[in-house]
Scaffold this motif. Structure first.
Motif, PDB file in Angstrom:
ATOM      1  N   THR A 156      -2.293  -1.722  -5.246  1.00  0.00           N
ATOM      2  CA  THR A 156      -1.744  -2.101  -3.807  1.00  0.00           C
ATOM      3  C   THR A 156      -0.487  -1.457  -3.433  1.00  0.00           C
ATOM      4  O   THR A 156      -0.631  -0.815  -2.199  1.00  0.00           O
ATOM      5  CB  THR A 156      -1.550  -3.516  -3.045  1.00  0.00           C
ATOM      6  OG1 THR A 156      -0.404  -3.755  -4.492  1.00  0.00           O
ATOM      7  CG2 THR A 156      -2.709  -4.272  -3.718  1.00  0.00           C
ATOM      8  N   ILE A 157       0.510  -0.915  -4.260  1.00  0.00           N
ATOM      9  CA  ILE A 157       1.716   0.092  -4.456  1.00  0.00           C
ATOM     10  C   ILE A 157       0.822   1.302  -3.836  1.00  0.00           C
ATOM     11  O   ILE A 157       1.597   1.757  -3.206  1.00  0.00           O
ATOM     12  CB  ILE A 157       2.114  -0.308  -5.516  1.00  0.00           C
ATOM     13  CG1 ILE A 157       3.398  -1.216  -5.472  1.00  0.00           C
ATOM     14  CG2 ILE A 157       3.005   0.927  -5.784  1.00  0.00           C
ATOM     15  CD1 ILE A 157       3.588  -1.394  -6.945  1.00  0.00           C
ATOM     16  N   TYR A 158       0.021   1.530  -3.964  1.00  0.00           N
ATOM     17  CA  TYR A 158       0.013   3.489  -4.247  1.00  0.00           C
ATOM     18  C   TYR A 158      -1.025   3.279  -3.187  1.00  0.00           C
ATOM     19  O   TYR A 158      -1.246   3.943  -2.765  1.00  0.00           O
ATOM     20  CB  TYR A 158      -0.992   3.975  -5.315  1.00  0.00           C
ATOM     21  CG  TYR A 158       0.339   3.787  -6.080  1.00  0.00           C
ATOM     22  CD1 TYR A 158       0.622   5.032  -6.512  1.00  0.00           C
ATOM     23  CD2 TYR A 158       0.036   3.188  -7.418  1.00  0.00           C
ATOM     24  CE1 TYR A 158       1.969   5.847  -7.442  1.00  0.00           C
ATOM     25  CE2 TYR A 158       0.133   3.677  -8.575  1.00  0.00           C
ATOM     26  CZ  TYR A 158       1.913   4.551  -8.946  1.00  0.00           C
ATOM     27  OH  TYR A 158       2.714   4.788  -9.556  1.00  0.00           O
ATOM     28  N   TYR A 159      -1.612   2.421  -2.274  1.00  0.00           N
ATOM     29  CA  TYR A 159      -3.039   2.430  -1.035  1.00  0.00           C
ATOM     30  C   TYR A 159      -2.015   2.053   0.130  1.00  0.00           C
ATOM     31  O   TYR A 159      -2.698   1.952   1.118  1.00  0.00           O
ATOM     32  CB  TYR A 159      -3.978   1.586  -1.579  1.00  0.00           C
ATOM     33  CG  TYR A 159      -4.568   2.922  -2.669  1.00  0.00           C
ATOM     34  CD1 TYR A 159      -5.105   3.836  -2.065  1.00  0.00           C
ATOM     35  CD2 TYR A 159      -4.687   2.782  -3.987  1.00  0.00           C
ATOM     36  CE1 TYR A 159      -6.117   4.928  -2.923  1.00  0.00           C
ATOM     37  CE2 TYR A 159      -5.440   3.051  -4.800  1.00  0.00           C
ATOM     38  CZ  TYR A 159      -6.450   5.153  -4.018  1.00  0.00           C
ATOM     39  OH  TYR A 159      -6.514   5.865  -4.840  1.00  0.00           O
ATOM     40  N   ARG A 160      -1.228   0.587  -0.250  1.00  0.00           N
ATOM     41  CA  ARG A 160      -0.648  -0.409   0.810  1.00  0.00           C
ATOM     42  C   ARG A 160       0.786  -0.507   0.486  1.00  0.00           C
ATOM     43  O   ARG A 160       1.101  -1.183  -0.767  1.00  0.00           O
ATOM     44  CB  ARG A 160      -1.448  -1.147   1.705  1.00  0.00           C
ATOM     45  CG  ARG A 160      -2.170  -2.338   0.300  1.00  0.00           C
ATOM     46  CD  ARG A 160      -2.987  -3.071   1.589  1.00  0.00           C
ATOM     47  NE  ARG A 160      -3.444  -4.048   0.597  1.00  0.00           N
ATOM     48  CZ  ARG A 160      -5.002  -4.200  -0.034  1.00  0.00           C
ATOM     49  NH1 ARG A 160      -5.260  -2.348  -0.377  1.00  0.00           N
ATOM     50  NH2 ARG A 160      -4.951  -5.509  -0.843  1.00  0.00           N
ATOM     51  N   THR A 161       1.035  -1.226   1.716  1.00  0.00           N
ATOM     52  CA  THR A 161       2.291  -2.323   0.717  1.00  0.00           C
ATOM     53  C   THR A 161       2.318  -3.539   0.191  1.00  0.00           C
ATOM     54  O   THR A 161       1.558  -4.195  -0.082  1.00  0.00           O
ATOM     55  CB  THR A 161       2.990  -2.913   1.811  1.00  0.00           C
ATOM     56  OG1 THR A 161       4.039  -1.838   2.832  1.00  0.00           O
ATOM     57  CG2 THR A 161       4.500  -3.855   1.467  1.00  0.00           C
ATOM     58  N   ILE A 162       2.328  -4.045  -1.377  1.00  0.00           N
ATOM     59  CA  ILE A 162       2.103  -4.824  -2.615  1.00  0.00           C
ATOM     60  C   ILE A 162       2.618  -5.922  -1.644  1.00  0.00           C
ATOM     61  O   ILE A 162       3.823  -6.471  -1.118  1.00  0.00           O
ATOM     62  CB  ILE A 162       3.215  -5.015  -3.734  1.00  0.00           C
ATOM     63  CG1 ILE A 162       2.530  -5.629  -4.306  1.00  0.00           C
ATOM     64  CG2 ILE A 162       4.461  -4.559  -3.810  1.00  0.00           C
ATOM     65  CD1 ILE A 162       2.836  -5.687  -6.133  1.00  0.00           C
ATOM     66  N   SER A 163       1.710  -6.953  -2.142  1.00  0.00           N
ATOM     67  CA  SER A 163       2.075  -8.655  -1.666  1.00  0.00           C
ATOM     68  C   SER A 163       3.785  -9.403  -2.502  1.00  0.00           C
ATOM     69  O   SER A 163       2.966  -9.193  -3.648  1.00  0.00           O
ATOM     70  CB  SER A 163       0.808  -9.222  -1.758  1.00  0.00           C
ATOM     71  OG  SER A 163       1.294 -10.511  -1.430  1.00  0.00           O
ATOM     72  N   ALA A 164       4.270  -9.478  -2.085  1.00  0.00           N
ATOM     73  CA  ALA A 164       5.049 -10.612  -2.983  1.00  0.00           C
ATOM     74  C   ALA A 164       4.225 -11.516  -3.630  1.00  0.00           C
ATOM     75  O   ALA A 164       5.024 -12.209  -4.798  1.00  0.00           O
ATOM     76  CB  ALA A 164       6.054 -11.248  -1.129  1.00  0.00           C
ATOM     77  N   ILE A 165       3.201 -12.292  -2.499  1.00  0.00           N
ATOM     78  CA  ILE A 165       2.236 -13.710  -3.640  1.00  0.00           C
ATOM     79  C   ILE A 165       1.798 -13.303  -4.785  1.00  0.00           C
ATOM     80  O   ILE A 165       1.987 -13.324  -6.101  1.00  0.00           O
ATOM     81  CB  ILE A 165       1.419 -14.012  -2.728  1.00  0.00           C
ATOM     82  CG1 ILE A 165       2.080 -14.411  -1.266  1.00  0.00           C
ATOM     83  CG2 ILE A 165       0.600 -15.158  -3.621  1.00  0.00           C
ATOM     84  CD1 ILE A 165       1.584 -14.629  -0.692  1.00  0.00           C
ATOM     85  N   THR A 166       1.734 -11.803  -5.224  1.00  0.00           N
ATOM     86  CA  THR A 166       1.215 -10.704  -5.770  1.00  0.00           C
ATOM     87  C   THR A 166       1.873 -10.853  -6.939  1.00  0.00           C
ATOM     88  O   THR A 166       2.047 -11.014  -8.081  1.00  0.00           O
ATOM     89  CB  THR A 166       0.367  -9.534  -5.768  1.00  0.00           C
ATOM     90  OG1 THR A 166      -0.485  -9.456  -4.607  1.00  0.00           O
ATOM     91  CG2 THR A 166      -0.290  -9.086  -7.145  1.00  0.00           C
TER      92      THR A 166
END
Length: 266
Positions: A156-166
């Protein structure tokens, strides 16, 4: 329930877990395919647990002596964790990854059948045997799932903003898994003292167990002291699973470990 019936349970479990996982994407208020898929998954987790318990009764010893037996427990723990994560946070992709790994270990057991007997070497006839191995396998399952979450987080970091929940989910899994890993390490030292007179001998298994412990401690260090950094600790957590796998069964193939008391029996 003799081990010879394992293939029936394993094949049925693989088929119905796969079907159940595919059906969970469909949801609704009544008994929709999505809810029916969850029921399939739960029923066959219970079925595999039933097989394990009856195998324990049939062997007249805990089914924890061989590598195949530990893979059986690992499959159960991993599938339960995947289901819990889905029911609590609705991460379908993580449940599918967990079930996929669980099915992979079932397939490995199908492809590499082992000869099982009722005997336990004297060192294994200890009250520390069951808690030590069960706690370790449970920690391996939880920490494996944390590495799955970390890999998903990197994606998700490389393709979109990572979720804080993750990130919080990865943290919580590591904290719980690390606690069980530490307990397993302590149980092992107490068992070693009782069986061989020494708490620690730097046996290859003990060395890799310590390296595994350090790998997850490194992740915790990053998250506690450098909370703003996300990518580096997630890489550490993803790669720590490789160290864990070497500790679990990779040492069986290391020349230095051939005389180790920790190499799994066949």
């Amino acid at each position: 329930m003799p081990w010879i019936n394992f293939h029936v349970f394993a094949i049925a479990t693989i088929i119905l877990w796969f079907t159940g996982a595919m059906m969970t994407g469909l949801s609704g208020k009544r008994l929709t395919p999505g809810k029916l898929g969850i029921i399939f998954i739960i029923l066959w987790i219970l079925s595999l647990l039933y097989f394990t318990v009856t195998l324990w009764i049939n062997l007249e010893r805990p089914p924890l002596r061989t590598l195949g037996e530990t893979r059986l427990w690992y499959t159960i723990f991993l599938s339960v964790l995947g289901l819990i994560i889905y029911l609590r946070w609705k991460y379908k992709i993580l449940m599918i990854f967990a079930l996929g790994m669980a099915m992979l270990f079932l397939i490995i057991n199908l492809l590499h059948p082992e000869t099982y007997d009722k005997t336990l070497m004297p060192a294994l006839q200890s009250p520390w045997f069951v808690p030590h191995v069960i706690v370790y396998i449970l920690s391996y399952a939880i920490l494996a799932f944390s590495s799955i979450v970390a890999a998903y987080g990197l994606f998700t970091i490389y393709y979109r903003t990572i979720s804080a929940i993750t990130v919080r989910l990865a943290d919580n899994l590591v904290y719980i898994g690390f606690a069980f890993l530490t307990m397993g390490l302590l149980f092992g030292t107490l068992w070693a003292k009782e069986a061989w007179g020494h708490y620690w001998t730097w046996d290859p298994k003990e060395t890799w167990a310590f390296l595994t412990w350090l790998s997850y401690l490194l992740y915790i260090h990053f998250r506690v002291f450098q909370p703003s950094k996300i990518k580096t600790p997630l890489w550490v957590l993803s790669l720590a699973f490789i160290v864990l796998l070497i500790c679990w069964f990779g040492i069986n193939y290391l020349p230095s470990a051939q005389n180790s008391v920790h190499v799994y029996g066949n």
